[in-house]
Design a protein around this motif. Structure first.
Motif, PDB file in Angstrom:
ATOM      1  N   LEU A  10       0.798  -1.226   0.000  1.00  0.00           N
ATOM      2  CA  LEU A  10       0.000   0.000   0.000  1.00  0.00           C
ATOM      3  C   LEU A  10       0.831   1.276   0.000  1.00  0.00           C
ATOM      4  O   LEU A  10       0.313   2.350  -0.280  1.00  0.00           O
ATOM      5  CB  LEU A  10      -0.953   0.007   1.208  1.00  0.00           C
ATOM      6  CG  LEU A  10      -2.139  -0.958   1.117  1.00  0.00           C
ATOM      7  CD1 LEU A  10      -2.830  -1.089   2.468  1.00  0.00           C
ATOM      8  CD2 LEU A  10      -3.131  -0.468   0.063  1.00  0.00           C
ATOM      9  N   PRO A  15      -5.247   0.691  -3.157  1.00  0.00           N
ATOM     10  CA  PRO A  15      -5.959  -0.422  -2.510  1.00  0.00           C
ATOM     11  C   PRO A  15      -6.520  -1.406  -3.530  1.00  0.00           C
ATOM     12  O   PRO A  15      -6.535  -2.627  -3.290  1.00  0.00           O
ATOM     13  CB  PRO A  15      -7.070   0.292  -1.731  1.00  0.00           C
ATOM     14  CG  PRO A  15      -6.498   1.634  -1.426  1.00  0.00           C
ATOM     15  CD  PRO A  15      -5.695   1.998  -2.642  1.00  0.00           C
ATOM     16  N   THR A  18      -3.650  -3.579  -4.739  1.00  0.00           N
ATOM     17  CA  THR A  18      -3.234  -4.438  -3.628  1.00  0.00           C
ATOM     18  C   THR A  18      -4.218  -5.572  -3.417  1.00  0.00           C
ATOM     19  O   THR A  18      -3.836  -6.723  -3.156  1.00  0.00           O
ATOM     20  CB  THR A  18      -3.098  -3.604  -2.336  1.00  0.00           C
ATOM     21  OG1 THR A  18      -2.160  -2.548  -2.548  1.00  0.00           O
ATOM     22  CG2 THR A  18      -2.625  -4.475  -1.180  1.00  0.00           C
TER      23      THR A  18
END
Length: 257
Positions: A10, A15, A18
Motif C-alpha cells: 500500500l 488499494p 493491492t
C-alpha cells in the motif's frame, strides 16, 4: 506476515491493485487448505482501505509559472511541454524530434512508452496532432539544441543513458524535488494535464471541443463530465443585461438586415 506484506504494498500501490494481489495469494492458500497443509486461510481476514481514485488538483497559473521558472535544463523544457500540451507523461517520453513540426506548428502524438515498451497511445482518439503554443517555442528550441549536442533523436531523453526513459515513473524524483523547491504540496506529474485542460477552458479563448481534441478525449462529453467540477461558479459570470424572455438577439439581426 500477510498484513505486513499488504501494508508494504500500500505504500506504492492503490488499494484496488493491492486487493488484486491479495486475491492471488488467497487462491494459493486455498490450495494449501485442500492439501491439508493449513486448516484456514490466513488471508481471509485482511482488511484493506476502500479504493479512492487519485484526486485531480490542477495548478493555478501562478503555480505553473513558478514550477517552470524553478526547473532547470531539460526538465524545465519537459515541464513547460507538459503544461502547454496536456500530453500524458508516457506520450511525452516517446516523442522524437521528428514529431515536432515548426513549419505547421504542430506536435504529432501517436505512441507512448510504458515499462520500456513502445506502444500506441491509450485510445484510438489519443492519436492526434496538437498545436505548439507560442510560449512553448523557446523551450522546444532549447531541447532541440540539447538533442543535437548529444546526437539523440529522442526529444526528452534520459540524461544518464542518453536514451528514452524506461517508464514515466522515472520522472517522479525530478518532479517531487521541483515541488519541494517551490514549496508546493505533492501532486502527481499527471496534474500538468489537468492544469492544461482547466486553464484552457477558463481562458475562454479555446472551445471545449478544441480542448477535448487536443488532449485526445473520446468525446466532448468526457471532457465536460471530468472537468465541470472545477468551474462551480462560472455560471455566475454571465452577462446579466439580458432578458431570456425576449428575442432581442433575433430582433437585432433583423434590423441589421
Amino acid at each position: 506476515e500477510i498484513k505486513k506484506f499488504t501494508d508494504t504494498l500500500l505504500l506504492d500501490l492503490t488499494p484496488k491493485r493491492t486487493r488484486m494481489i491479495l486475491n492471488v495469494l488467497k487462491a494459493i492458500l486455498d490450495i494449501a487448505i485442500e492439501y491439508e497443509y493449513i486448516t484456514s486461510n490466513p488471508a481471509d481476514n485482511i482488511k484493506l482501505p476502500k479504493h479512492k481514485p487519485l484526486q485531480m488538483k490542477p495548478f493555478m497559473p501562478s503555480e505553473v509559472q513558478e514550477l517552470v521558472n524553478n526547473a532547470d535544463g531539460w526538465f524545465q523544457n519537459m515541464v513547460a511541454f507538459a503544461f502547454y500540451t496536456g500530453a500524458r507523461q508516457g506520450e511525452i517520453i516517446a516523442l522524437t524530434i521528428s514529431d515536432i513540426d515548426f513549419d505547421t506548428m504542430t506536435i504529432n502524438i501517436d505512441k507512448r512508452i510504458a515499462h520500456g515498451e513502445i506502444d500506441t497511445p491509450k485510445t484510438a482518439s489519443s492519436i492526434r496532432k496538437v498545436p505548439i503554443f507560442e510560449p512553448l517555442i523557446p523551450f522546444l528550441r532549447n531541447q532541440f539544441d540539447l538533442c543535437r549536442q548529444e546526437m539523440c533523436f529522442t526529444l526528452f531523453f534520459n540524461p544518464h543513458t542518453k536514451k528514452s526513459f524506461y517508464d514515466s515513473k522515472k520522472l517522479s524524483r525530478y518532479w517531487y524535488d521541483l515541488l519541494d523547491k517551490c514549496n508546493l504540496e505533492h501532486r502527481r506529474f499527471y496534474n500538468t494535464r489537468h492544469s492544461f485542460v482547466t486553464n484552457m477552458i477558463r481562458s475562454g479563448q479555446i472551445s471545449i471541443l478544441d480542448v477535448s481534441q487536443m488532449v485526445g478525449h473520446k468525446t466532448i462529453e468526457e471532457t465536460i463530465s471530468t472537468y465541470t467540477k472545477f468551474f462551480p461558479e462560472e455560471h455566475l459570470k454571465v452577462n446579466r443585461n439580458f432578458d431570456p424572455f425576449t428575442d432581442k438577439i433575433a430582433d437585432t439581426q433583423l434590423k441589421m438586415r
